[in-house]
Design an enzyme around this catalytic site. Sequence first.
Site, mmCIF file in Angstrom:
data_model
loop_
_atom_site.group_PDB
_atom_site.id
_atom_site.type_symbol
_atom_site.label_atom_id
_atom_site.label_comp_id
_atom_site.label_asym_id
_atom_site.label_seq_id
_atom_site.Cartn_x
_atom_site.Cartn_y
_atom_site.Cartn_z
ATOM 1 N N LYS A 209 -14.720 -15.594 5.197
ATOM 2 C CA LYS A 209 -16.152 -15.515 5.524
ATOM 3 C C LYS A 209 -17.062 -15.404 4.312
ATOM 4 O O LYS A 209 -16.897 -14.529 3.477
ATOM 5 C CB LYS A 209 -16.401 -14.316 6.438
ATOM 6 C CG LYS A 209 -15.958 -14.566 7.862
ATOM 7 C CD LYS A 209 -16.159 -13.340 8.732
ATOM 8 C CE LYS A 209 -17.606 -13.173 9.165
ATOM 9 N NZ LYS A 209 -17.786 -11.919 9.954
ATOM 10 N N ARG B 189 0.817 -1.217 0.000
ATOM 11 C CA ARG B 189 0.000 0.000 0.000
ATOM 12 C C ARG B 189 0.851 1.267 0.000
ATOM 13 O O ARG B 189 0.428 2.290 -0.542
ATOM 14 C CB ARG B 189 -0.955 -0.010 1.196
ATOM 15 C CG ARG B 189 -2.130 -0.935 0.943
ATOM 16 C CD ARG B 189 -3.044 -1.000 2.117
ATOM 17 N NE ARG B 189 -4.302 -1.643 1.735
ATOM 18 C CZ ARG B 189 -5.146 -2.182 2.591
ATOM 19 N NH1 ARG B 189 -4.887 -2.158 3.886
ATOM 20 N NH2 ARG B 189 -6.254 -2.739 2.177
HETATM 21 P P1 ADP Z 1 -9.101 -10.747 1.515
HETATM 22 O O1 ADP Z 1 -8.430 -9.914 2.565
HETATM 23 O O2 ADP Z 1 -8.221 -11.027 0.355
HETATM 24 O O3 ADP Z 1 -10.438 -10.195 1.128
HETATM 25 P P2 ADP Z 1 -10.220 -12.510 3.479
HETATM 26 O O4 ADP Z 1 -9.914 -11.506 4.519
HETATM 27 O O5 ADP Z 1 -11.636 -12.774 3.153
HETATM 28 O O6 ADP Z 1 -9.396 -12.187 2.151
HETATM 29 O O7 ADP Z 1 -9.624 -13.917 3.916
HETATM 30 C C1 ADP Z 1 -8.275 -14.120 4.144
HETATM 31 C C2 ADP Z 1 -8.053 -15.188 5.180
HETATM 32 O O8 ADP Z 1 -8.775 -16.366 4.884
HETATM 33 C C3 ADP Z 1 -6.609 -15.591 5.253
HETATM 34 O O9 ADP Z 1 -6.043 -15.107 6.443
HETATM 35 C C4 ADP Z 1 -6.655 -17.114 5.222
HETATM 36 O O10 ADP Z 1 -5.808 -17.718 6.179
HETATM 37 C C5 ADP Z 1 -8.086 -17.411 5.510
HETATM 38 N N1 ADP Z 1 -8.507 -18.720 5.003
HETATM 39 C C6 ADP Z 1 -8.367 -19.201 3.771
HETATM 40 N N2 ADP Z 1 -8.785 -20.467 3.687
HETATM 41 C C7 ADP Z 1 -9.204 -20.811 4.923
HETATM 42 C C8 ADP Z 1 -9.735 -22.016 5.502
HETATM 43 N N3 ADP Z 1 -9.912 -23.105 4.776
HETATM 44 N N4 ADP Z 1 -10.053 -21.980 6.809
HETATM 45 C C9 ADP Z 1 -9.872 -20.865 7.544
HETATM 46 N N5 ADP Z 1 -9.367 -19.714 7.061
HETATM 47 C C10 ADP Z 1 -9.051 -19.686 5.763
#
Ligand code: ADP
Length: 404
Positions: A205, A40
């Site tokens: 989520k 960023r």
């Molecule tokens: P972004 O910031 O790119 O929008 P999110 O905040 O929605 O993405 O999600 C990112 C997180 O999701 C990461 O920290 C990752 O560890 C977690 N994650 C991915 N797959 C899983 C899983 N199977 N179970 C739990 N957490 C997960």
Amino acid sequence: MGDYRALAQELGGSVKGKRVLVRSDLNVPLDGSRITDEGRIRASVATIKELAEAGARVVVTAHLGRPKGAPEDRYSLRPVAARLGELLGSEVAFATDTVGESAKAVVADLADGQVALLENVRFNPGETSKDDAERGAFADQLAELADAFVSDGFGVVHRKQASVYDVAQRLPHAMGALVATEIEVLRRLTEDPERPYVVVLGGSKVSDKLGVIDNLLGKADKLLIGGGMVFTFLKAQGHEVGKSLLEDDQLDVCRTYLRQAEESGVQILLPTDIVVDTEFPSGDRDPQPSVVAASEIPADTLGLDIGPESAAAFAVALADARTVFWNGPMGVFETDAFADGTRAVAKALTEVAGLSVVGGGDSAAAVRTLGFDEAAFGHISTGGGASLEYLEGKELPGITVLED
Ligand code: ADP
Ligand code: MG
């Protein structure tokens, strides 16, 4: 390049010698005072540099983390000021408050072409206040520090906050180069995208991403789902998901999306295999992942990544895409043992002959920490929530306020 001609005109012909307040998004992850991902900061340099080179006295305001309206050492922007200075190739003066004595003195000392960074704007309760008058009073103080405002913090344009929204109502304003680029890319994802158009969603989520699924189901040709949100979809299809992340209250919504997709001819691809472990975090022991069928997740395990068969299938689904939007890692990529799915999707995106966009703070951090060259992607968005809200079709207050 930003378009500051109209702004310069409002200022009497040029930004030279004028104090320009720039709202940047410098909200980087820190480990102590070490910046673990400076994406960023890098993305913010162009606008600041351009204004400084035009002779403006650049006053940057930004937030870091989620302080509760009062100073907290661990959320200080001081380490960011140092790094910003290195990237700009000239020292950045740092004010130890946002609108107080230090800020006033630092701004008064700026020469033409110099840059200052104000301390974390969220150390002030007025910044995020829901009360218009309180926010407005703080915006008045910010506005006193400048002659003009440039909005360049894309990660916060979906927020109606003093340094994003209210201050724009108080000063001649313009959109910064970063925000302009982000909006242009998002527009290409929503208005007449080149086809095939593939959307890849993951992350933690489902409930965060429902609006996007809703809006993009009518536009995309394929929707690939991985990450933590996939288990709610798998459960909605009738599978057991063991101890995996699950949002029980979203099962009906997921069923509706699966049905809608089928009716409208959008292909939803869910993983067929999953990398599981018996616990997470694994503490002192090494992760002991095993790959199981997505329909047969053992009750005492949790899914932490999409499996190799799914990763390969996702790559195939992406191979002929002309437009791709990806948000949300495919697995818990922060742990090496669960990063392969994310790596495979990132690699497939680098091979897309068309527009490939990575959105979301963690997804952007993932492609960088996994060692991909940022230039191999069409665009890496700096704003997670902002890009999702745009794609949901919502109005972004920080953009609307610039248009009047
Ligand atoms: P972004 O910031 O790119 O929008 P999110 O905040 O929605 O993405 O999600 C990112 C997180 O999701 C990461 O920290 C990752 O560890 C977690 N994650 C991915 N797959 C899983 C899983 N199977 N179970 C739990 N957490 C997960
Ligand atoms: Mg995130």
